[in-house]
Design an enzyme around this catalytic site. Structure first.
Site, PDB file in Angstrom:
ATOM      1  N   PRO A 123      11.991  39.265  14.137  1.00  0.00           N
ATOM      2  CA  PRO A 123      12.305  38.603  15.397  1.00  0.00           C
ATOM      3  C   PRO A 123      13.633  37.863  15.293  1.00  0.00           C
ATOM      4  O   PRO A 123      13.980  37.317  14.247  1.00  0.00           O
ATOM      5  CB  PRO A 123      11.135  37.634  15.586  1.00  0.00           C
ATOM      6  CG  PRO A 123      10.619  37.384  14.209  1.00  0.00           C
ATOM      7  CD  PRO A 123      10.828  38.679  13.461  1.00  0.00           C
ATOM      8  N   GLU A 124      14.390  37.867  16.368  1.00  0.00           N
ATOM      9  CA  GLU A 124      15.650  37.142  16.414  1.00  0.00           C
ATOM     10  C   GLU A 124      15.513  36.002  17.412  1.00  0.00           C
ATOM     11  O   GLU A 124      14.423  35.720  17.913  1.00  0.00           O
ATOM     12  CB  GLU A 124      16.782  38.112  16.772  1.00  0.00           C
ATOM     13  CG  GLU A 124      16.923  39.229  15.740  1.00  0.00           C
ATOM     14  CD  GLU A 124      18.076  40.193  16.032  1.00  0.00           C
ATOM     15  OE1 GLU A 124      19.066  39.769  16.670  1.00  0.00           O
ATOM     16  OE2 GLU A 124      17.990  41.356  15.619  1.00  0.00           O
TER      17      GLU A 124
ATOM     18  N   ARG B  25       1.475  42.041   7.958  1.00  0.00           N
ATOM     19  CA  ARG B  25       2.113  42.327   6.674  1.00  0.00           C
ATOM     20  C   ARG B  25       2.178  41.112   5.751  1.00  0.00           C
ATOM     21  O   ARG B  25       2.650  41.215   4.626  1.00  0.00           O
ATOM     22  CB  ARG B  25       3.522  42.882   6.929  1.00  0.00           C
ATOM     23  CG  ARG B  25       3.484  44.193   7.704  1.00  0.00           C
ATOM     24  CD  ARG B  25       4.862  44.667   8.103  1.00  0.00           C
ATOM     25  NE  ARG B  25       4.805  45.915   8.853  1.00  0.00           N
ATOM     26  CZ  ARG B  25       5.836  46.477   9.466  1.00  0.00           C
ATOM     27  NH1 ARG B  25       7.022  45.896   9.422  1.00  0.00           N
ATOM     28  NH2 ARG B  25       5.697  47.601  10.131  1.00  0.00           N
TER      29      ARG B  25
ATOM     30  N   LYS C 287      36.255  32.303   6.143  1.00  0.00           N
ATOM     31  CA  LYS C 287      35.213  33.021   5.406  1.00  0.00           C
ATOM     32  C   LYS C 287      35.721  34.301   4.748  1.00  0.00           C
ATOM     33  O   LYS C 287      35.215  34.733   3.714  1.00  0.00           O
ATOM     34  CB  LYS C 287      34.060  33.355   6.363  1.00  0.00           C
ATOM     35  CG  LYS C 287      32.774  33.748   5.671  1.00  0.00           C
ATOM     36  CD  LYS C 287      32.082  32.549   5.063  1.00  0.00           C
ATOM     37  CE  LYS C 287      30.733  32.901   4.481  1.00  0.00           C
ATOM     38  NZ  LYS C 287      30.073  31.784   3.852  1.00  0.00           N
TER      39      LYS C 287
END
Length: 286
Positions: free
Chosen positions: A2-3, A117, A160
């Site tokens: 899920p996001e 799971r 970054k």
């Protein structure tokens, strides 16, 4: 996994159906579901009993239920198949029911954590002054957070020295974006997933963030993305955003913008979906 939109849908459901209710008792049916609670299942259940749940909160993909009269919160990690369901007492137990929380009121519903799971789980943690569980203090704000700093994000991208999709999935830079919505936002922005972040101008970063927000808000409006029965909201209903996906899962299908067949490439043990014409790969430097 899920996001942000899926977790926010669950958070909103919990705010409606579980907030401000007092826990009568909790039952842990599978110890793995509380493995992140180091003191064990009995301690977890005991510490919840008698406490009142506050307004559920979220940062990125992380969801937690504060305990109103304490400086602690129940952190929910949904993993690949975790579900937080609010069910009537008489509803038969789900096959993969792991934790049951009953409330001290007459509403006739209880909170259940179901996880096929068993990659997810619940755990109790101390919270900081701003109510954030201490174990996720390193997680950045998400793009739908009113306090998200677009300018700081742009400078962090430039420092970054990575590629744009890796940056979108870096939870220390921006939280809540996962593989699906990264591909969707990059398609909308016409950016290849391997585009170096050092090449992004401030307007380009602003445009990308706009697409990230647009795709997440669109997903929120229809309850998130569900590819099978593993992701549902607190009432057991699936989201419908998969019907609107422009990139993810569309290998071989025509790009909705130019008609070129979409491609899929292996990427960090996952897949990246993109249009080879609209999202041209970066040029290699000697």
């Amino acid at each position: 996994m899920p996001e942000l939109p899926e977790v926010e849908v669950v958070r909103r459901g919990l705010e409606r159906w579980a907030a401000h209710r007092t826990v009568a008792d909790a039952e842990v049916l599978h110890p793995r579901a509380v493995r992140r609670h180091i003191a064990g299942p009995d301690d977890f259940a005991h510490r919840l009993k008698g406490h009142r749940i506050g307004t559920p909160s979220r940062r990125g993909k992380y969801l937690w239920l504060p305990l109103e009269d304490t400086d602690q919160a129940v952190l929910a990690h949904l993993g690949m198949s975790g579900q937080l369901l609010v069910q009537p007492h008489e509803t038969p137990a789900e096959k993969h029911l792991r934790i049951r929380v009953r409330f001290a009121d007459a509403l006739g519903t209880e909170l259940r954590f179901v996880d096929q799971r068993t990659f997810g789980g619940l755990s109790l943690h101390d919270t900081s002054a701003d109510g954030l569980p201490d174990v996720i203090a390193h997680i950045a704000r998400d793009p739908l957070d009113p306090l998200f700093d677009d300018e700081a994000f742009h400078h962090a991208l430039r420092r970054k020295r990575t590629t744009v999709k890796r940056a979108l999935l870096d939870q220390s830079l921006i939280s809540g974006v996962g593989n699906i919505y990264a591909d969707e936002a990059l398609w909308r922005a016409r950016l290849h997933y391997e585009r170096p972040t050092a090449t992004l101008t401030r307007p380009r970063t602003t445009e990308l963030l706009g697409h990230v927000r647009d795709v997440m808000n669109a997903a929120l409006a229809v309850g998130g993305t569900s590819f099978d029965s593993l992701y549902v909201n607190v009432n057991g209903e699936s989201g419908y955003f998969e019907r609107s996906l422009d990139a993810y899962g569309r290998e071989g299908l025509p790009c909705r913008r130019c008609g070129t067949p979409m491609r899929r490439r292996p990427w960090m043990n996952r897949s990246s979906y993109f249009c080879p014409k609209c999202q041209r790969p970066p040029r290699l430097t000697p």
